[in-house]
Write an enzyme that holds these catalytic residues in place. Structure first.
Site, PDB file in Angstrom:
ATOM      1  N   CYS A 114       0.829  -1.206   0.000  1.00 38.56           N
ATOM      2  CA  CYS A 114       0.000   0.000   0.000  1.00 38.56           C
ATOM      3  C   CYS A 114       0.868   1.263   0.000  1.00 38.56           C
ATOM      4  O   CYS A 114       1.454   1.608  -1.023  1.00 38.56           O
ATOM      5  CB  CYS A 114      -0.996  -0.027   1.149  1.00 38.56           C
ATOM      6  SG  CYS A 114      -2.350   1.167   0.945  1.00 38.56           S
ATOM      7  N   HIS A 147      -3.629  -5.136   0.744  1.00 39.74           N
ATOM      8  CA  HIS A 147      -3.127  -5.489   2.073  1.00 39.74           C
ATOM      9  C   HIS A 147      -3.188  -7.001   2.289  1.00 39.74           C
ATOM     10  O   HIS A 147      -4.190  -7.517   2.799  1.00 39.74           O
ATOM     11  CB  HIS A 147      -3.957  -4.776   3.150  1.00 39.74           C
ATOM     12  CG  HIS A 147      -3.642  -3.335   3.292  1.00 39.74           C
ATOM     13  ND1 HIS A 147      -2.742  -2.854   4.222  1.00 39.74           N
ATOM     14  CD2 HIS A 147      -4.092  -2.251   2.611  1.00 39.74           C
ATOM     15  CE1 HIS A 147      -2.656  -1.540   4.118  1.00 39.74           C
ATOM     16  NE2 HIS A 147      -3.468  -1.147   3.145  1.00 39.74           N
ATOM     17  N   GLU A 207      -1.830  -8.739   4.516  1.00 40.48           N
ATOM     18  CA  GLU A 207      -1.921  -9.075   5.938  1.00 40.48           C
ATOM     19  C   GLU A 207      -3.369  -9.109   6.428  1.00 40.48           C
ATOM     20  O   GLU A 207      -3.660  -9.664   7.499  1.00 40.48           O
ATOM     21  CB  GLU A 207      -1.098  -8.081   6.778  1.00 40.48           C
ATOM     22  CG  GLU A 207      -1.736  -6.757   7.082  1.00 40.48           C
ATOM     23  CD  GLU A 207      -1.765  -5.748   5.939  1.00 40.48           C
ATOM     24  OE1 GLU A 207      -2.287  -4.635   6.146  1.00 40.48           O
ATOM     25  OE2 GLU A 207      -1.256  -6.085   4.848  1.00 40.48           O
TER      26      GLU A 207
END
Length: 229
Positions: free
Chosen positions: A115, A210, A212
């Site tokens: 990002c 993202h 994660e």
């Protein structure tokens, strides 16, 4: 046998609270280090340093580097006037992460931008950003899902050969590409969703989404594989 040592950049917050304490803190959502661990790496958190020149010596001790998501890059870094929708600057973090990126590129250290990390990589290589786009966030503090389509023949396409739905939360994006970068994925609205640096300079990949925040560790697993060579 331990996996490769992967450094992850962190936030610097002036007012963080935990338990009875309220103090300045370097912090990072736990999902980042857990993702690196899930992908076979050993995670090391890298707080901003007041002396960015130490980045080169730090990078020399790592096997790979993740530049994490976070606040908007200061438009002054790419010669633009500030849009009123751009968030407040984070000068210490900008300086530190740019130094980390430059050291990683110079040394050939495997590098993954997430990002903000993608946007900062682009800026580090002379590119610019679009300061506001719509449709790439959920409600405040909530990720949205959208489809990205990898560009055939790219390193990203080796990881994701087909379109994939990804978790996203960003209101800025790459505009003019930085030197030596190529786009390696696009959203359905044409937004550049990944960039990479082809050639013999090592693993350099950055994604706008993202990982994660999802269950798919394949992009970070590609980083850890590159970091074990």
């Amino acid at each position: 046998m331990s996996g490769p040592l992967i450094g992850i950049s962190t936030y610097l917050e002036n007012d963080a609270r935990w338990g009875v304490w309220r103090q300045p803190a370097a912090l990072l959502p736990a999902a980042y280090h857990r993702l690196v661990q899930r992908a076979g790496g050993v995670a090391a958190l890298l707080p901003p340093d007041d002396a960015p020149a130490v980045a080169a010596s730090l990078v020399a001790r790592l096997d790979g580097l993740v530049i994490a998501g976070g606040p908007d890059v200061d438009p002054a870094r790419y010669g633009a006037e500030r849009d009123p929708r751009t968030g407040p600057p984070a000068p210490e973090r900008d300086a530190w992460e740019l130094a980390l990126i430059e050291a990683a590129l110079a040394s050939g250290l495997p590098l993954l931008g997430v990002c903000r990390g993608m946007q900062l990589l682009n800026v580090a290589l002379g590119g610019t950003l679009r300061q506001h786009i719509a449709g790439h966030t959920g409600a405040p503090g909530a990720f949205t899902e959208h489809k990205v389509t990898p560009v055939p023949g790219t390193a990203l396409a080796q990881v994701h050969p087909a379109p994939v739905s990804v978790p996203a939360y960003h209101h800025q994006a790459v505009d003019a590409l930085g030197e030596s970068l190529i786009p390696s994925a696009f959203a359905e609205d044409g937004t550049v969703e990944a960039v990479e640096r082809p050639g013999g300079d090592g693993f350099v990949l950055a994604i706008q989404w993202h990982p994660e925040a999802g269950a798919d560790a394949s992009v970070v697993r590609a980083l850890t594989r590159a970091a074990t060579v």
